[in-house]
Design a protein around this motif. Structure first.
Motif, PDB file in Angstrom:
ATOM      1  N   VAL A  55     -34.980 -11.571 -34.010  1.00  0.00           N
ATOM      2  CA  VAL A  55     -33.836 -12.466 -33.955  1.00  0.00           C
ATOM      3  C   VAL A  55     -32.999 -12.357 -35.220  1.00  0.00           C
ATOM      4  O   VAL A  55     -32.321 -11.380 -35.439  1.00  0.00           O
TER       5      VAL A  55
ATOM      6  N   VAL B 236     -30.098 -13.952 -37.345  1.00  0.00           N
ATOM      7  CA  VAL B 236     -28.653 -13.746 -37.292  1.00  0.00           C
ATOM      8  C   VAL B 236     -28.065 -14.377 -38.542  1.00  0.00           C
ATOM      9  O   VAL B 236     -27.350 -15.349 -38.487  1.00  0.00           O
TER      10      VAL B 236
ATOM     11  N   HIS C 298     -27.485 -19.177 -29.868  1.00  0.00           N
ATOM     12  CA  HIS C 298     -26.315 -19.458 -29.030  1.00  0.00           C
ATOM     13  C   HIS C 298     -26.714 -20.357 -27.862  1.00  0.00           C
ATOM     14  O   HIS C 298     -27.827 -20.263 -27.362  1.00  0.00           O
TER      15      HIS C 298
ATOM     16  N   LEU D  11     -28.812  -6.203 -17.630  1.00  0.00           N
ATOM     17  CA  LEU D  11     -28.519  -7.193 -18.672  1.00  0.00           C
ATOM     18  C   LEU D  11     -29.655  -8.202 -18.840  1.00  0.00           C
ATOM     19  O   LEU D  11     -29.564  -9.123 -19.640  1.00  0.00           O
TER      20      LEU D  11
ATOM     21  N   ALA E  16     -33.532  -8.038 -22.201  1.00  0.00           N
ATOM     22  CA  ALA E  16     -33.759  -8.531 -23.566  1.00  0.00           C
ATOM     23  C   ALA E  16     -33.687 -10.052 -23.557  1.00  0.00           C
ATOM     24  O   ALA E  16     -32.656 -10.630 -23.902  1.00  0.00           O
TER      25      ALA E  16
ATOM     26  N   ASP F 125     -30.880 -16.147 -28.061  1.00  0.00           N
ATOM     27  CA  ASP F 125     -30.484 -15.536 -29.335  1.00  0.00           C
ATOM     28  C   ASP F 125     -29.486 -14.401 -29.157  1.00  0.00           C
ATOM     29  O   ASP F 125     -28.923 -13.930 -30.140  1.00  0.00           O
ATOM     30  N   ASP F 126     -29.277 -13.930 -27.930  1.00  0.00           N
ATOM     31  CA  ASP F 126     -28.386 -12.789 -27.681  1.00  0.00           C
ATOM     32  C   ASP F 126     -27.245 -13.235 -26.776  1.00  0.00           C
ATOM     33  O   ASP F 126     -27.471 -13.686 -25.645  1.00  0.00           O
ATOM     34  N   PRO F 127     -25.993 -13.116 -27.256  1.00  0.00           N
ATOM     35  CA  PRO F 127     -24.874 -13.640 -26.455  1.00  0.00           C
ATOM     36  C   PRO F 127     -24.686 -12.927 -25.117  1.00  0.00           C
ATOM     37  O   PRO F 127     -24.188 -13.538 -24.166  1.00  0.00           O
ATOM     38  N   MET F 128     -25.063 -11.636 -25.015  1.00  0.00           N
ATOM     39  CA  MET F 128     -24.900 -10.953 -23.726  1.00  0.00           C
ATOM     40  C   MET F 128     -25.941 -11.442 -22.719  1.00  0.00           C
ATOM     41  O   MET F 128     -25.623 -11.697 -21.561  1.00  0.00           O
TER      42      MET F 128
ATOM     43  N   ALA G 142     -24.712 -14.739 -21.561  1.00  0.00           N
ATOM     44  CA  ALA G 142     -23.604 -14.638 -20.602  1.00  0.00           C
ATOM     45  C   ALA G 142     -24.136 -14.262 -19.218  1.00  0.00           C
ATOM     46  O   ALA G 142     -23.694 -14.793 -18.201  1.00  0.00           O
TER      47      ALA G 142
ATOM     48  N   VAL H  95     -25.927 -17.239 -17.650  1.00  0.00           N
ATOM     49  CA  VAL H  95     -24.943 -18.233 -17.200  1.00  0.00           C
ATOM     50  C   VAL H  95     -24.343 -17.801 -15.860  1.00  0.00           C
ATOM     51  O   VAL H  95     -24.179 -18.597 -14.934  1.00  0.00           O
TER      52      VAL H  95
ATOM     53  N   GLN I 259     -19.726 -23.944 -25.087  1.00  0.00           N
ATOM     54  CA  GLN I 259     -20.404 -22.833 -25.737  1.00  0.00           C
ATOM     55  C   GLN I 259     -20.456 -23.076 -27.235  1.00  0.00           C
ATOM     56  O   GLN I 259     -19.441 -23.426 -27.845  1.00  0.00           O
TER      57      GLN I 259
ATOM     58  N   PHE J 114     -22.716 -22.186 -31.234  1.00  0.00           N
ATOM     59  CA  PHE J 114     -23.671 -21.389 -31.993  1.00  0.00           C
ATOM     60  C   PHE J 114     -24.377 -22.294 -32.989  1.00  0.00           C
ATOM     61  O   PHE J 114     -23.847 -23.314 -33.423  1.00  0.00           O
TER      62      PHE J 114
ATOM     63  N   ALA K 107     -30.690  -9.888 -42.292  1.00  0.00           N
ATOM     64  CA  ALA K 107     -31.031  -8.848 -41.329  1.00  0.00           C
ATOM     65  C   ALA K 107     -30.222  -9.123 -40.073  1.00  0.00           C
ATOM     66  O   ALA K 107     -29.854 -10.255 -39.796  1.00  0.00           O
TER      67      ALA K 107
ATOM     68  N   GLY L 213     -29.753  -7.397 -36.077  1.00  0.00           N
ATOM     69  CA  GLY L 213     -30.593  -7.390 -34.884  1.00  0.00           C
ATOM     70  C   GLY L 213     -30.440  -8.610 -33.992  1.00  0.00           C
ATOM     71  O   GLY L 213     -31.076  -9.624 -34.175  1.00  0.00           O
ATOM     72  N   VAL L 214     -29.578  -8.523 -33.007  1.00  0.00           N
ATOM     73  CA  VAL L 214     -29.380  -9.652 -32.106  1.00  0.00           C
ATOM     74  C   VAL L 214     -29.716  -9.174 -30.704  1.00  0.00           C
ATOM     75  O   VAL L 214     -28.868  -9.067 -29.852  1.00  0.00           O
TER      76      VAL L 214
ATOM     77  N   GLN M 293     -32.464  -6.370 -28.496  1.00  0.00           N
ATOM     78  CA  GLN M 293     -32.941  -5.012 -28.716  1.00  0.00           C
ATOM     79  C   GLN M 293     -31.925  -3.946 -28.341  1.00  0.00           C
ATOM     80  O   GLN M 293     -32.067  -2.810 -28.736  1.00  0.00           O
TER      81      GLN M 293
ATOM     82  N   ASP N  41     -21.754 -10.269 -38.309  1.00  0.00           N
ATOM     83  CA  ASP N  41     -22.977 -10.426 -37.516  1.00  0.00           C
ATOM     84  C   ASP N  41     -23.392 -11.879 -37.343  1.00  0.00           C
ATOM     85  O   ASP N  41     -24.276 -12.176 -36.547  1.00  0.00           O
TER      86      ASP N  41
ATOM     87  N   PHE O 210     -18.136 -10.604 -28.301  1.00  0.00           N
ATOM     88  CA  PHE O 210     -19.432 -10.188 -28.833  1.00  0.00           C
ATOM     89  C   PHE O 210     -19.701  -8.753 -28.394  1.00  0.00           C
ATOM     90  O   PHE O 210     -19.202  -8.297 -27.357  1.00  0.00           O
TER      91      PHE O 210
ATOM     92  N   ASP P 120     -16.619 -13.978 -22.610  1.00  0.00           N
ATOM     93  CA  ASP P 120     -17.143 -14.693 -21.443  1.00  0.00           C
ATOM     94  C   ASP P 120     -16.852 -16.166 -21.670  1.00  0.00           C
ATOM     95  O   ASP P 120     -17.575 -16.845 -22.381  1.00  0.00           O
TER      96      ASP P 120
END
Lengths: 384, 384
Positions: free
Chosen positions: A26, A28, A59, A104, A107, A162-165, A168, A171, A189, A191, B25, B27-28, B30, B162, B191, B313
């Protein structure tokens, strides 16, 4: 309701996903509180829904939905079954049932999907008697400038990741399959960071983990089906960056009651020091009585709740010279919002130095469902 | 213009910040392409602006601003000096000049702040002759459904980072100090992920690093001041999730020309395999002539440009049953947009299978300034 071991389920959850499904470290930015070693999947099945006492993800997207036919309880039941199936997969890194972008889903990045009911979800004959008494809009506060567009909805789905994609995509999997049954009223939305956009350290004082059972989780005393659920108070609080920045640093620290650099109360030296509200200097309180933390400080054991604030920072609307559309998505979880949250909020509404720069523009209350049992679905006890 | 060693500057930049200023660091999830060991600061001063050939950051905000008095070149100069000072600090983890939330500046997380000029920035008498010929709106394409709210502005500031909180703070420091001189028309927040919201692997084919000098960076041949600058074509491309998801998987792969799981061209097995457009099976091209990659594929050496797409999004507008407001912020950098970008875009506009599900709703072209030299400011060569 049969109870089952939480430990077993947690292990089971990870087992389902297969260890190492997502390496997804993670981290960020250095100020986030999550350990870099956080596992990449959270359990879906269990006594409680994930994403409530879970360490906060980077997020979040709170989705407010209205039922097209609130009288049709079978439609609601169908949605809960569908969301359960998809959330059980997506949170473990597997595609949803009708997932058209399965790539998608790989992860999960600590994805959680938690469902709650607003008053309107109990409108059907079958569910009318199941509504907790506290599941209603909060009383109006003098400071509120509530906008209908951020108001109470029938249902909320709190998605965090932890990953915005991945977020998304999840959602999308929540919204798309129910489009004929529900309308999205809003999405909020945000963070997560240990500071808010005013630069203040936020979320320091929280109930200790060993108090979750009596302060956060419902015991089923009022509504048996709510056992292991909780309530969510979701407030959208606009923060006026322009006027806040016109205030000098000392004035800003006095308005909060904490130093801006360390987050320590003005009577202490580190963030976790307990504030001493009785301390004076030259006869004047070190922490003013009107300071945010003085007003927010619990005055009884019940006045505690779990806060999970997310910041939002959107494009300014482009009118009236506003240069920001920023604020906080304030999410508070507690067993009973009227006994735990309301007295604190009322004190803040009556008088809080911060009110000059903050404006509540949205407010809603939800009954967050208990966790789903393996083989069953979210909200099943409602229909038993 | 005196040239100076880029290596010296890079080292100098890190030295300014102090090694280890931000552990940050990255990494968001994999699937991001950035190495977890990426340094936490990018240089600000140098031949080129950071954030253009830099490995992509996880989050970006493109800010479109209009000058209130475009004839006043001294106001523009003042803004450039101010932004230079703040960006030089913020990117190295130090507060901006008039920073009221300095606590939000400490985790730079590869922050970059890059400034570009649209045609309107050259409106003053002093600058009128400095406008590159290509710095103008693109010709209209038949597929365009452009909205003024996402249109050409006088200035763009591309902020990327990041960490979303560091990004929000930097955006605030760009916008707030110039509020009396410029109006924000739009912000485009996105993103980064190696896939887009259609699930497609995106951004595979790029100019190799050793071609940046002739394909990305301007050589000053047309406008001497533009040496080491570049052009940005910024297109906002709405992606219709609802109709895309109605298409079957094979249809989706044929429309792109790549397999959805690996991102490999349909004639290959791995993402980086070169597509073989001449390959047929039973007399039919394996990659249809209408496939996106067949249309986008360069037909001459000049038809190359650097793509840095960010996904967006947002909450659906809540009308007409739309269930998404999703798409791509397509950012392309190249020395000459008319020679490099335009022919490819024209082919895609004329015929691209993907056009059925994508709609350009915003379009703008900017002259991205050369990097600032230490002791000087962004855009200084414009006023010499």
């Amino acid at each position: 309701m049969t109870r089952f071991s939480r430990r077993t389920l947690l292990t089971g959850g990870v087992g389902l996903a297969g260890l190492g499904v997502g390496a997804a470290a993670v981290g960020v930015g250095q100020e986030l509180s999550e350990p870099a070693t956080a596992p990449s999947t959270l359990p879906f099945f269990g006594d409680h829904q994930s994403g409530i006492v879970t360490p906060m993800q980077a997020h979040a997207n709170f989705i407010g939905l209205d039922l097209i036919d609130a009288a049709d309880h079978t439609a609601l039941q169908g949605m809960l079954r569908l969301w359960t199936q998809d959330a059980a997969n997506l949170t473990q890194g597997e595609p949803g049932f009708s997932d058209t972008e399965p790539e998608l889903a790989g992860a999960p990045a600590r994805l959680s999907i938690a469902v709650g009911f607003g008053p309107g979800a109990f409108a059907s004959q079958v569910l009318a008697a199941k509504k907790p008494a506290w599941c209603a809009p909060l009383p109006a506060f003098g400071i509120d400038r509530l906008q209908e567009r951020w108001g109470q909805t029938d249902v909320v789905v709190a998605v965090a990741c932890d990953d915005p994609m991945t977020l998304a995509h999840a959602v999308r999997m929540v919204v798309a399959p129910v489009r004929r049954r529900m309308r999205v009223r809003w999405m909020q939305q945000g963070f997560h960071h240990r500071r808010n956009l005013f630069g203040q350290v936020d979320g320091t004082v929280q109930p200790s983990d060993d108090r979750h059972d009596d302060l956060v989780w419902d015991d089923g005393a009022e509504q048996a089906w709510m056992a292991d659920g909780t309530s969510l108070v979701l407030r959208r609080i606009a923060m006026n960056m322009d006027t806040w920045e016109a205030l000098d640093r000392r004035g800003r620290e006095l308005s909060v009651g904490r130093s801006l650099d360390t987050g320590a109360p003005l009577t202490g030296t580190t963030e976790t020091d307990e504030a001493v509200f009785s301390a004076t200097k030259g006869g004047i309180p070190v922490i003013p009585e009107s300071a945010h933390i003085a007003r927010a400080h619990q005055r009884s054991d019940r006045e505690q709740f779990l806060r999970r604030p997310y910041s939002y920072d959107l494009a300014p609307p482009g009118v009236d010279g506003d240069t920001s559309d920023s604020g906080l998505i304030f999410a508070a979880y507690q067993r009973d919002p009227l006994a735990q949250y309301l007295p604190v909020q009322q004190r803040l509404a009556d008088h809080d130095a911060l009110n000059e720069w903050t404006t509540p523009i949205g407010s809603a209350v939800y009954a967050m469902l208990p966790g789903a049992r393996p083989g069953s679905y979210l909200g099943a006890p409602l229909f038993e």
